[in-house]
Design an enzyme around this catalytic site. Structure first.
Site, PDB file in Angstrom:
ATOM      1  N   GLY A  80       0.824  -1.201   0.000  1.00 44.03           N
ATOM      2  CA  GLY A  80       0.000   0.000   0.000  1.00 44.03           C
ATOM      3  C   GLY A  80       0.857   1.249   0.000  1.00 44.03           C
ATOM      4  O   GLY A  80       2.028   1.228   0.395  1.00 44.03           O
ATOM      5  N   THR A 131       5.619   2.161   6.019  1.00 47.36           N
ATOM      6  CA  THR A 131       4.277   1.802   6.475  1.00 47.36           C
ATOM      7  C   THR A 131       3.735   2.925   7.342  1.00 47.36           C
ATOM      8  O   THR A 131       4.433   3.418   8.235  1.00 47.36           O
ATOM      9  CB  THR A 131       4.219   0.484   7.277  1.00 47.36           C
ATOM     10  OG1 THR A 131       2.935   0.349   7.892  1.00 47.36           O
ATOM     11  CG2 THR A 131       5.277   0.421   8.351  1.00 47.36           C
ATOM     12  N   ASP A 155       1.491   2.561   9.423  1.00 47.28           N
ATOM     13  CA  ASP A 155       1.151   1.999  10.736  1.00 47.28           C
ATOM     14  C   ASP A 155       2.301   2.118  11.730  1.00 47.28           C
ATOM     15  O   ASP A 155       2.089   1.961  12.936  1.00 47.28           O
ATOM     16  CB  ASP A 155       0.769   0.522  10.608  1.00 47.28           C
ATOM     17  CG  ASP A 155      -0.482   0.309   9.781  1.00 47.28           C
ATOM     18  OD1 ASP A 155      -1.187   1.295   9.514  1.00 47.28           O
ATOM     19  OD2 ASP A 155      -0.746  -0.838   9.384  1.00 47.28           O
ATOM     20  N   MET A 164      -6.457   3.933   9.394  1.00 43.67           N
ATOM     21  CA  MET A 164      -5.755   2.690   9.083  1.00 43.67           C
ATOM     22  C   MET A 164      -4.894   2.242  10.262  1.00 43.67           C
ATOM     23  O   MET A 164      -4.371   3.055  11.009  1.00 43.67           O
ATOM     24  CB  MET A 164      -4.901   2.854   7.831  1.00 43.67           C
ATOM     25  CG  MET A 164      -5.715   2.884   6.546  1.00 43.67           C
ATOM     26  SD  MET A 164      -4.656   3.022   5.082  1.00 43.67           S
ATOM     27  CE  MET A 164      -5.890   2.754   3.787  1.00 43.67           C
ATOM     28  N   ARG A 189      -4.076  -2.023  11.009  1.00 44.68           N
ATOM     29  CA  ARG A 189      -4.618  -3.382  11.132  1.00 44.68           C
ATOM     30  C   ARG A 189      -4.337  -3.987  12.501  1.00 44.68           C
ATOM     31  O   ARG A 189      -5.219  -4.509  13.171  1.00 44.68           O
ATOM     32  CB  ARG A 189      -4.011  -4.254  10.030  1.00 44.68           C
ATOM     33  CG  ARG A 189      -4.510  -5.684   9.995  1.00 44.68           C
ATOM     34  CD  ARG A 189      -3.701  -6.505   9.019  1.00 44.68           C
ATOM     35  NE  ARG A 189      -3.628  -5.876   7.713  1.00 44.68           N
ATOM     36  CZ  ARG A 189      -4.569  -5.978   6.779  1.00 44.68           C
ATOM     37  NH1 ARG A 189      -5.644  -6.689   7.022  1.00 44.68           N
ATOM     38  NH2 ARG A 189      -4.431  -5.369   5.616  1.00 44.68           N
ATOM     39  N   PHE A 241      -6.741   9.327   1.887  1.00 39.59           N
ATOM     40  CA  PHE A 241      -6.350  10.736   1.907  1.00 39.59           C
ATOM     41  C   PHE A 241      -4.950  10.884   2.495  1.00 39.59           C
ATOM     42  O   PHE A 241      -4.114  11.621   1.971  1.00 39.59           O
ATOM     43  CB  PHE A 241      -7.367  11.532   2.737  1.00 39.59           C
ATOM     44  CG  PHE A 241      -7.055  12.995   2.877  1.00 39.59           C
ATOM     45  CD1 PHE A 241      -7.488  13.907   1.928  1.00 39.59           C
ATOM     46  CD2 PHE A 241      -6.338  13.470   3.964  1.00 39.59           C
ATOM     47  CE1 PHE A 241      -7.207  15.262   2.053  1.00 39.59           C
ATOM     48  CE2 PHE A 241      -6.045  14.817   4.114  1.00 39.59           C
ATOM     49  CZ  PHE A 241      -6.493  15.726   3.146  1.00 39.59           C
ATOM     50  N   ARG A 268      -2.516   8.409   3.108  1.00 37.52           N
ATOM     51  CA  ARG A 268      -1.389   7.600   2.634  1.00 37.52           C
ATOM     52  C   ARG A 268      -0.850   8.052   1.278  1.00 37.52           C
ATOM     53  O   ARG A 268       0.262   7.681   0.909  1.00 37.52           O
ATOM     54  CB  ARG A 268      -1.778   6.125   2.575  1.00 37.52           C
ATOM     55  CG  ARG A 268      -2.645   5.713   1.404  1.00 37.52           C
ATOM     56  CD  ARG A 268      -2.924   4.230   1.440  1.00 37.52           C
ATOM     57  NE  ARG A 268      -3.341   3.729   0.138  1.00 37.52           N
ATOM     58  CZ  ARG A 268      -3.467   2.439  -0.153  1.00 37.52           C
ATOM     59  NH1 ARG A 268      -3.219   1.534   0.775  1.00 37.52           N
ATOM     60  NH2 ARG A 268      -3.823   2.053  -1.359  1.00 37.52           N
TER      61      ARG A 268
END
Length: 400
Positions: A14, A151, A153, A196, A198, A326, A328
């Protein structure tokens, strides 16, 4: 110093607000220290590698690489491809039945004359690169593979700060600054800002902290309804913290009664287990990507939470908004640009020295910026909810 004739770049997984800038940093560094090295870029990540589809970095691109820092996304494209998931690659027409994808990719790199491969991606991208390097080594072909950690995250072990994560949090706050303005579009409004994340709540926490700080910097006029209390974030839910739905509904119910609206910042993974469990109990198929990850954009955790809280808070209007795409796809902010360029400089140094690994701040070695062995890289690093800035945030919004 190793003689490098051809360098290949690829971005995979991603998007994050670092890909375009990282490409710029690598091109500029090679142009400065090893201008004789040819540079190619495989289009759409490992998909392009398997297909032999690449762009050649021209002199024009080398002279103007800084333009890339002004844009988000990836100019060379990305995809989610796992070289060890043969069945998926056959289904997608990327390899033929009976082919070994690692062999196909390796033979392509050999045919293209690649000495160094730079992968820009998350843990899946870089562990796939490690599989590829190991296969080539076992077959007596040396390839230096140097990865960069991408990432939003911020959940790659043992890397302190993943590239693009700071920008993603900043952009999520910007998104919220408009979305939360909707709170007066109806009475007893419930807004859920789904973010986002996970398995890791860092981005939701950092986005909420950025937004809360923005609220604290504004001037307010409560006499006409422009209220700090109404615009603020009222709850932050992350996967690492247990959630007592009934207790939170009682707390948020009081806010709804007093303020007139409630805004929740929700990490998409916070309720994942409950959502997946409910789907499985109803016999529904849980959508997953080639890596086995649940497709978060298809199961909608925010909608599930909205249903749970709407009735408990007597919400008369409910809005669920997602800031992921928006955030990423934004261009890197200055903090990320500075970190990315530090990393790309070291990445090229390692490549020219024949040292494979992933470039990052090693949390297990005093946060030193270094080349980290591929076998130490893994995903799923949890967010430390005892971090001072996060506990301060929870205390200030009354959630502690």
């Amino acid at each position: 110093m190793t003689k490098v004739k051809k360098v290949a770049l690829l971005t995979a997984g991603g998007f994050a607000p670092c890909l375009s800038t990282a490409i710029a940093g690598l091109i500029e560094e090679y142009t400065q220290v090893a201008p004789e090295a040819e540079i190619i870029a495989y289009r759409h990540g490992y998909e392009g590698l398997l297909k032999g589809d690449y762009l050649t970095i021209t002199e024009e691109v080398r002279r103007n690489a800084d333009i890339l820092t002004r844009f988000g996304g990836s100019p060379i494209g990305s995809s989610r491809v796992k070289l060890t998931n043969t069945a998926d690659l056959v289904d997608r027409g990327l390899v033929d039945e009976g082919d070994d994808p690692l062999k196909v990719a390796s033979e392509r790199l050999i045919a293209d004359g690649v000495d160094v491969l730079h992968t820009i991606g998350g843990d899946d991208t870089n562990t796939t690169a490690a599989d590829l390097a190991a296969y080539l080594a076992d077959n007596d072909h040396g390839l230096t593979v140097v990865g960069l950690p991408k990432t939003i995250d911020n959940d790659v072990v043992p890397i302190k700060q993943s590239l693009g994560a700071w920008t993603a949090a900043e952009q999520g706050s910007r998104f919220a600054q408009n979305i939360v303005g909707e709170h007066n579009s109806g009475s007893r409004m419930l807004i859920i800002h789904e973010i986002m994340g996970r398995n890791c709540g860092w981005l939701a926490a950092a986005t909420a902290a950025e937004y809360h700080a923005w609220v604290g910097e504004q001037q307010w006029l409560p006499e006409i309804g422009l209220s700090k209390e109404a615009w603020d974030v009222h709850a932050v839910y992350v996967p690492e913290s247990p959630l007592d739905l009934d207790a939170e509904a009682e707390r948020l119910g009081t806010i709804m009664d007093e303020v007139g609206n409630v805004t929740i910042f929700l990490s998409e993974g916070a309720g994942l287990e409950a959502v997946v469990g409910e789907m499985e109990r109803h016999g529904e198929e849980v959508p997953r990507d080639p890596f086995g990850h649940v497709k978060m954009d298809e199961i909608n955790p925010g909608t599930w939470f909205a249903k749970q809280f709407a009735a408990k808070l007597d919400a008369r209007k409910v809005m669920v908004q997602k800031s992921g795409y928006f955030s990423r796809s934004a261009a890197s902010n200055q903090a990320d640009i500075d970190l990315i360029f530090q990393c790309t400089k070291l990445a090229v140094e390692c490549a020219l020295s024949g040292r494979s690994g992933v470039i990052g701040q090693d949390e297990e070695n005093g946060d030193e910026l270094t080349s980290i062995a591929f076998d130490r890289i893994k995903g799923g690093k949890p967010f430390d909810t005892s971090t001072e800035w996060f506990t301060t945030l929870l205390s200030e919004i009354g959630q502690a």
